[in-house]
Design a protein around this motif. Sequence first.
Motif, PDB file in Angstrom:
ATOM      1  N   ARG A  26     -45.961  28.018  23.922  1.00 25.74           N
ATOM      2  CA  ARG A  26     -45.620  27.138  23.133  1.00 25.74           C
ATOM      3  C   ARG A  26     -44.087  26.661  22.921  1.00 25.74           C
ATOM      4  O   ARG A  26     -43.130  27.016  22.049  1.00 25.74           O
ATOM      5  CB  ARG A  26     -46.044  27.514  21.694  1.00 25.74           C
ATOM      6  N   PRO A  27     -43.740  26.305  24.243  1.00 29.17           N
ATOM      7  CA  PRO A  27     -42.320  25.813  24.467  1.00 29.17           C
ATOM      8  C   PRO A  27     -42.002  24.412  23.347  1.00 29.17           C
ATOM      9  O   PRO A  27     -42.717  24.011  22.853  1.00 29.17           O
ATOM     10  CB  PRO A  27     -41.971  25.393  25.743  1.00 29.17           C
ATOM     11  N   PHE A  28     -40.776  24.205  23.229  1.00 23.89           N
ATOM     12  CA  PHE A  28     -40.382  22.896  22.409  1.00 23.89           C
ATOM     13  C   PHE A  28     -40.409  21.886  23.271  1.00 23.89           C
ATOM     14  O   PHE A  28     -39.974  21.883  24.439  1.00 23.89           O
ATOM     15  CB  PHE A  28     -38.859  23.149  22.126  1.00 23.89           C
ATOM     16  N   LYS A  29     -40.906  20.806  22.495  1.00 23.85           N
ATOM     17  CA  LYS A  29     -41.426  19.457  23.289  1.00 23.85           C
ATOM     18  C   LYS A  29     -40.181  18.623  22.928  1.00 23.85           C
ATOM     19  O   LYS A  29     -39.608  18.012  23.833  1.00 23.85           O
ATOM     20  CB  LYS A  29     -42.431  18.961  22.787  1.00 23.85           C
ATOM     21  N   SER A  30     -39.365  18.854  21.807  1.00 19.96           N
ATOM     22  CA  SER A  30     -38.413  17.908  21.360  1.00 19.96           C
ATOM     23  C   SER A  30     -37.577  18.904  20.270  1.00 19.96           C
ATOM     24  O   SER A  30     -38.129  19.690  19.574  1.00 19.96           O
ATOM     25  CB  SER A  30     -38.791  16.715  20.501  1.00 19.96           C
ATOM     26  N   ILE A  31     -36.291  18.466  20.229  1.00 21.39           N
ATOM     27  CA  ILE A  31     -35.160  19.177  19.432  1.00 21.39           C
ATOM     28  C   ILE A  31     -34.409  18.004  18.864  1.00 21.39           C
ATOM     29  O   ILE A  31     -34.070  17.094  19.509  1.00 21.39           O
ATOM     30  CB  ILE A  31     -34.437  20.062  19.996  1.00 21.39           C
ATOM     31  N   HIS A  32     -34.286  18.081  17.448  1.00 20.70           N
ATOM     32  CA  HIS A  32     -33.515  17.097  16.765  1.00 20.70           C
ATOM     33  C   HIS A  32     -32.431  17.812  15.625  1.00 20.70           C
ATOM     34  O   HIS A  32     -32.853  18.788  15.260  1.00 20.70           O
ATOM     35  CB  HIS A  32     -34.470  16.244  15.818  1.00 20.70           C
ATOM     36  N   VAL A  33     -31.098  17.381  16.000  1.00 24.02           N
ATOM     37  CA  VAL A  33     -30.021  18.007  15.344  1.00 24.02           C
ATOM     38  C   VAL A  33     -29.423  16.915  14.293  1.00 24.02           C
ATOM     39  O   VAL A  33     -29.105  15.783  14.777  1.00 24.02           O
ATOM     40  CB  VAL A  33     -28.934  18.401  16.324  1.00 24.02           C
ATOM     41  N   ALA A  34     -29.498  17.359  13.150  1.00 20.18           N
ATOM     42  CA  ALA A  34     -29.004  16.395  12.060  1.00 20.18           C
ATOM     43  C   ALA A  34     -27.508  16.774  11.822  1.00 20.18           C
ATOM     44  O   ALA A  34     -27.750  18.142  11.053  1.00 20.18           O
ATOM     45  CB  ALA A  34     -30.133  16.251  10.915  1.00 20.18           C
TER      46      ALA A  34
END
Length: 140
Positions: free
Chosen positions: A84-92
């Motif tokens: 289950r790898p990351f598909k997307s990463i978002h940094v706020a």
Amino acid sequence: MQVQLKRKNDDYLFEAQGANPVQVYIDNKMDVSPQGASPMELLLMAVGGCNAIDIVSILKKQRQQIGSYRAVVTGERHEVGKARPFKSIHVAVHLQGEIDPEKARKAAQMSFEEYCSVSFTLIEAVQITYEVELNGVQVI
């Protein structure tokens, strides 16, 4: 660069250490009371930490007065076989202080698009996006 891991109990708790004497604890988040971060949480922390160091460094060189820095890093996972790898990463990124909005925007852009080695390591496999809020106002 090299790190070492040592098993600390009869289950999944590991102590990791790099070149400096700081220990990081890694555990299986499925445990009832984990004593460390999961490897996937550490990956999100690495992305956020790398960008945070870059952004703060750039703003300090520009003599901007950073009152506080906070980042919320969110990863979306997907199924790839049994993994289950990351598909997307978002940094706020949330900044407070006497900071020129254009300098905050440019510092984030430079970090995410030019400097952060962690983000660049993942770029072929994961979509990484970011936003910046300065004193409660969105600048990116």
